[in-house]
Design an enzyme around this catalytic site. Sequence first.
Site, PDB file in Angstrom:
ATOM      1  N   SER A   1       0.954  -1.037   0.191  1.00 32.23           N
ATOM      2  CA  SER A   1      -0.114  -0.142  -0.416  1.00 32.23           C
ATOM      3  C   SER A   1       0.836   1.156  -0.258  1.00 32.23           C
ATOM      4  O   SER A   1       2.198   1.460   0.702  1.00 32.23           O
ATOM      5  CB  SER A   1      -0.719  -0.240   1.141  1.00 32.23           C
ATOM      6  OG  SER A   1      -1.521   1.130   1.285  1.00 32.23           O
ATOM      7  N   ARG A   2       0.555   1.825  -0.765  1.00 31.53           N
ATOM      8  CA  ARG A   2       0.903   3.787  -0.806  1.00 31.53           C
ATOM      9  C   ARG A   2       0.450   4.527  -0.020  1.00 31.53           C
ATOM     10  O   ARG A   2       1.233   5.445   0.020  1.00 31.53           O
ATOM     11  CB  ARG A   2       1.126   3.771  -2.320  1.00 31.53           C
ATOM     12  CG  ARG A   2       1.376   3.602  -3.248  1.00 31.53           C
ATOM     13  CD  ARG A   2       3.059   2.885  -3.304  1.00 31.53           C
ATOM     14  NE  ARG A   2       3.871   2.493  -4.080  1.00 31.53           N
ATOM     15  CZ  ARG A   2       5.400   1.312  -3.555  1.00 31.53           C
ATOM     16  NH1 ARG A   2       6.003   1.674  -3.025  1.00 31.53           N
ATOM     17  NH2 ARG A   2       5.687   0.525  -4.147  1.00 31.53           N
ATOM     18  N   SER A   3      -0.912   4.262   0.753  1.00 32.97           N
ATOM     19  CA  SER A   3      -1.491   4.669   1.265  1.00 32.97           C
ATOM     20  C   SER A   3      -0.395   6.481   2.878  1.00 32.97           C
ATOM     21  O   SER A   3      -0.437   6.846   3.386  1.00 32.97           O
ATOM     22  CB  SER A   3      -2.415   4.529   2.024  1.00 32.97           C
ATOM     23  OG  SER A   3      -3.930   3.974   0.772  1.00 32.97           O
TER      24      SER A   3
ATOM     25  N   LYS B   1     -13.145  -4.097   0.951  1.00 25.26           N
ATOM     26  CA  LYS B   1     -14.401  -3.362   0.362  1.00 25.26           C
ATOM     27  C   LYS B   1     -15.397  -3.721   0.857  1.00 25.26           C
ATOM     28  O   LYS B   1     -16.507  -3.169   1.158  1.00 25.26           O
ATOM     29  CB  LYS B   1     -13.523  -2.440  -0.544  1.00 25.26           C
ATOM     30  CG  LYS B   1     -12.436  -1.924  -1.201  1.00 25.26           C
ATOM     31  CD  LYS B   1     -12.050  -1.305  -1.649  1.00 25.26           C
ATOM     32  CE  LYS B   1     -10.780  -0.763  -2.204  1.00 25.26           C
ATOM     33  NZ  LYS B   1     -10.718  -0.113  -3.381  1.00 25.26           N
TER      34      LYS B   1
ATOM     35  N   TYR C   1      -1.754   1.084 -11.019  1.00 31.06           N
ATOM     36  CA  TYR C   1      -1.127   2.607 -11.104  1.00 31.06           C
ATOM     37  C   TYR C   1       0.658   1.597 -10.083  1.00 31.06           C
ATOM     38  O   TYR C   1       1.272   2.678 -10.309  1.00 31.06           O
ATOM     39  CB  TYR C   1      -1.289   3.706  -9.896  1.00 31.06           C
ATOM     40  CG  TYR C   1      -1.312   2.928  -8.277  1.00 31.06           C
ATOM     41  CD1 TYR C   1      -0.477   2.459  -7.463  1.00 31.06           C
ATOM     42  CD2 TYR C   1      -2.592   2.570  -8.165  1.00 31.06           C
ATOM     43  CE1 TYR C   1      -0.606   2.107  -6.066  1.00 31.06           C
ATOM     44  CE2 TYR C   1      -2.678   2.094  -6.633  1.00 31.06           C
ATOM     45  CZ  TYR C   1      -2.341   1.919  -5.837  1.00 31.06           C
ATOM     46  OH  TYR C   1      -2.617   1.216  -4.394  1.00 31.06           O
TER      47      TYR C   1
ATOM     48  N   ASP D   1     -13.832   6.090  -3.461  1.00 27.38           N
ATOM     49  CA  ASP D   1     -12.794   6.429  -4.535  1.00 27.38           C
ATOM     50  C   ASP D   1     -13.736   6.768  -5.988  1.00 27.38           C
ATOM     51  O   ASP D   1     -13.394   6.694  -7.220  1.00 27.38           O
ATOM     52  CB  ASP D   1     -13.431   4.646  -5.341  1.00 27.38           C
ATOM     53  CG  ASP D   1     -11.827   3.572  -4.438  1.00 27.38           C
ATOM     54  OD1 ASP D   1     -10.959   4.417  -3.612  1.00 27.38           O
ATOM     55  OD2 ASP D   1     -11.894   2.362  -3.901  1.00 27.38           O
TER      56      ASP D   1
ATOM     57  N   GLY E   1      -3.440   4.825 -12.480  1.00 27.43           N
ATOM     58  CA  GLY E   1      -4.788   4.715 -11.813  1.00 27.43           C
ATOM     59  C   GLY E   1      -4.172   6.146 -10.789  1.00 27.43           C
ATOM     60  O   GLY E   1      -4.253   5.849  -8.961  1.00 27.43           O
TER      61      GLY E   1
ATOM     62  N   ALA F   1     -13.217  -2.119  -6.891  1.00 20.18           N
ATOM     63  CA  ALA F   1     -12.278  -0.755  -7.944  1.00 20.18           C
ATOM     64  C   ALA F   1     -13.677  -0.532  -8.854  1.00 20.18           C
ATOM     65  O   ALA F   1     -14.006   0.284  -9.689  1.00 20.18           O
ATOM     66  CB  ALA F   1     -11.538  -1.195  -8.684  1.00 20.18           C
TER      67      ALA F   1
ATOM     68  N   ALA G   1     -14.519  -6.689 -11.980  1.00 16.96           N
ATOM     69  CA  ALA G   1     -15.856  -6.467 -11.338  1.00 16.96           C
ATOM     70  C   ALA G   1     -16.202  -7.160  -9.852  1.00 16.96           C
ATOM     71  O   ALA G   1     -16.842  -7.278  -9.097  1.00 16.96           O
ATOM     72  CB  ALA G   1     -16.583  -7.710 -11.807  1.00 16.96           C
ATOM     73  N   GLY G   2     -15.020  -5.857  -9.143  1.00 11.54           N
ATOM     74  CA  GLY G   2     -14.426  -5.978  -7.890  1.00 11.54           C
ATOM     75  C   GLY G   2     -14.889  -4.621  -7.242  1.00 11.54           C
ATOM     76  O   GLY G   2     -15.861  -4.274  -8.116  1.00 11.54           O
TER      77      GLY G   2
HETATM   78  P1  NAP Z   1     -10.446  -6.953  -6.470  1.00 12.96           P
HETATM   79  O1  NAP Z   1     -12.024  -6.050  -5.645  1.00 12.96           O
HETATM   80  O2  NAP Z   1     -10.298  -8.017  -5.674  1.00 12.96           O
HETATM   81  O3  NAP Z   1     -11.176  -7.314  -7.558  1.00 12.96           O
HETATM   82  C1  NAP Z   1      -9.857  -7.869  -8.870  1.00 12.96           C
HETATM   83  C2  NAP Z   1     -10.589  -8.261  -9.659  1.00 12.96           C
HETATM   84  O4  NAP Z   1      -9.620  -7.967 -10.788  1.00 12.96           O
HETATM   85  C3  NAP Z   1     -11.603  -9.010  -9.705  1.00 12.96           C
HETATM   86  O5  NAP Z   1     -13.071  -8.762 -11.351  1.00 12.96           O
HETATM   87  C4  NAP Z   1     -10.999  -9.983 -10.964  1.00 12.96           C
HETATM   88  O6  NAP Z   1     -11.257 -10.786 -11.635  1.00 12.96           O
HETATM   89  C5  NAP Z   1      -9.843  -9.270 -11.313  1.00 12.96           C
HETATM   90  N1  NAP Z   1      -8.549  -9.899 -11.501  1.00 12.96           N
HETATM   91  C6  NAP Z   1      -7.523  -9.870 -10.849  1.00 12.96           C
HETATM   92  N2  NAP Z   1      -5.979 -11.070 -11.211  1.00 12.96           N
HETATM   93  C7  NAP Z   1      -6.829 -10.468 -12.135  1.00 12.96           C
HETATM   94  C8  NAP Z   1      -5.904 -10.953 -13.966  1.00 12.96           C
HETATM   95  N3  NAP Z   1      -4.654 -11.321 -14.113  1.00 12.96           N
HETATM   96  N4  NAP Z   1      -6.304 -10.334 -15.015  1.00 12.96           N
HETATM   97  C9  NAP Z   1      -7.414  -9.907 -15.125  1.00 12.96           C
HETATM   98  N5  NAP Z   1      -7.985  -9.816 -14.348  1.00 12.96           N
HETATM   99  C10 NAP Z   1      -7.914  -9.581 -12.982  1.00 12.96           C
HETATM  100  O7  NAP Z   1      -9.863  -5.323  -6.444  1.00 12.96           O
HETATM  101  P2  NAP Z   1     -10.220  -4.041  -6.481  1.00 12.96           P
HETATM  102  O8  NAP Z   1     -10.483  -3.443  -4.992  1.00 12.96           O
HETATM  103  O9  NAP Z   1     -11.420  -4.615  -7.133  1.00 12.96           O
HETATM  104  O10 NAP Z   1      -9.517  -3.431  -7.428  1.00 12.96           O
HETATM  105  C11 NAP Z   1      -8.977  -3.940  -8.888  1.00 12.96           C
HETATM  106  C12 NAP Z   1      -7.127  -3.334  -8.917  1.00 12.96           C
HETATM  107  O11 NAP Z   1      -7.954  -1.684  -9.581  1.00 12.96           O
HETATM  108  C13 NAP Z   1      -5.953  -3.500  -8.314  1.00 12.96           C
HETATM  109  O12 NAP Z   1      -5.516  -3.300  -8.788  1.00 12.96           O
HETATM  110  C14 NAP Z   1      -6.353  -2.044  -7.427  1.00 12.96           C
HETATM  111  O13 NAP Z   1      -4.996  -2.057  -7.138  1.00 12.96           O
HETATM  112  C15 NAP Z   1      -6.936  -1.263  -8.505  1.00 12.96           C
HETATM  113  N6  NAP Z   1      -7.356  -0.195  -7.848  1.00 12.96           N
HETATM  114  C16 NAP Z   1      -7.235   1.546  -8.030  1.00 12.96           C
HETATM  115  C17 NAP Z   1      -6.763   1.962  -6.710  1.00 12.96           C
HETATM  116  C18 NAP Z   1      -7.020   4.229  -7.438  1.00 12.96           C
HETATM  117  O14 NAP Z   1      -7.424   4.858  -6.624  1.00 12.96           O
HETATM  118  N7  NAP Z   1      -6.358   3.846  -8.362  1.00 12.96           N
HETATM  119  C19 NAP Z   1      -8.907   2.214  -6.211  1.00 12.96           C
HETATM  120  C20 NAP Z   1      -9.089   0.663  -6.291  1.00 12.96           C
HETATM  121  C21 NAP Z   1      -8.280  -0.277  -6.773  1.00 12.96           C
HETATM  122  P3  NAP Z   1     -12.443 -11.875 -11.125  1.00 12.96           P
HETATM  123  O15 NAP Z   1     -13.010 -12.399 -10.871  1.00 12.96           O
HETATM  124  O16 NAP Z   1     -12.878 -13.028 -12.541  1.00 12.96           O
HETATM  125  O17 NAP Z   1     -11.433 -13.026 -10.099  1.00 12.96           O
END
Ligand code: NAP
Length: 284
Positions: free
Chosen positions: A20-22, A71, A229, A108, A250, A137, A134-135
């Site tokens: 985490s970068r937070s 989350k 990011y 977010d 990001g 984010a 579909a998570g």
């Molecule tokens: P999450 O709830 O764990 O969901 C992960 C998502 O990514 C699911 O849709 C998963 O698919 C998919 N996934 C995981 N590994 C993958 C791969 N190798 N190839 C393709 N899809 C993959 O996580 P989240 O909170 O949504 O976060 C998702 C991303 O957004 C992370 O990289 C996180 O760092 C980034 N993020 C950035 C910010 C920001 O401020 N810039 C904020 C929030 C999140 P399945 O359903 O098939 O498992």
Amino acid sequence: MSLTGKARVAGVMGWPVGHSRSPALHGHWLARYRIDGTYVPMPVEPAGLAQALKALPVLGFRGANLTIPHKEAALAHVDRVEEGARRIGAINTVVRATDGSLTGHNTDVSGLRAALAEAGVAALDGRPCAVIGAGGAARAALCVAARLGAGEVRVWNRTADKAEAVTRALGVGRVVAELAEALEGAALVLQASASGMDLGAAETQELAAELTPGLQRTSPEAHVCDLVYRPRRTAWVLAAEAAGRRGQDGLAMLVHQAAEAFRLWTGARPDAVAMRMAAEARTR
Ligand code: NAP
């Protein structure tokens, strides 16, 4: 800066949390605004989340951020959920009130909107948008796509069932079977999956090469926003650029969502200079 006994304490819960970068961002702002406080990383396993959240008021914390994988689960363990966050079905920030109760927020959405606005993306005026993932984010991304006035929101995820569940829960978007279908003619791509996260240089180049033909199917003016990011130059940004599209990683969203959480805990809103300095500190 040294702490007194009155120091405000907040932190981030994740599993793992070491990436985490937070802590760097919040530590930077606490120092800049000379706030007597600290922000700590908290490695919390999914099984320990309820207990960890309950402990926050007991230990005098102002609140906490939540990152992967907490989350969505955290929603069930706070006293109140702010309306927007309830609609999304995920919280990334918890704020403790003076009576010790906890309110869940989702910064977010405002963070992503602010990042897009910074890149000149303010309204879609009925044009199509692709959301990948579909998570938690992706839930925020779907909400932003709807608020920007997308004509059609196409959702693609590695696991289609999860995409179906998320679009049903939010009442936004149509699930498509192929990534190419989601990207066809899209004016905005919100890459909200973990695709490309933490890959090394060679793997990033390889993934970018795989993604480029798909991104060539988007509208020639398309903006591709990757919520990932790390690495600094992500595969989706490299692929967008190779396809002749505008790419954004990001980092700006990360800084904006953190700034809103900081405001909720301290009442101080980091200004533009502090935001840029934090981003620079983060990328060093
Ligand atoms: P999450 O709830 O764990 O969901 C992960 C998502 O990514 C699911 O849709 C998963 O698919 C998919 N996934 C995981 N590994 C993958 C791969 N190798 N190839 C393709 N899809 C993959 O996580 P989240 O909170 O949504 O976060 C998702 C991303 O957004 C992370 O990289 C996180 O760092 C980034 N993020 C950035 C910010 C920001 O401020 N810039 C904020 C929030 C999140 P399945 O359903 O098939 O498992």
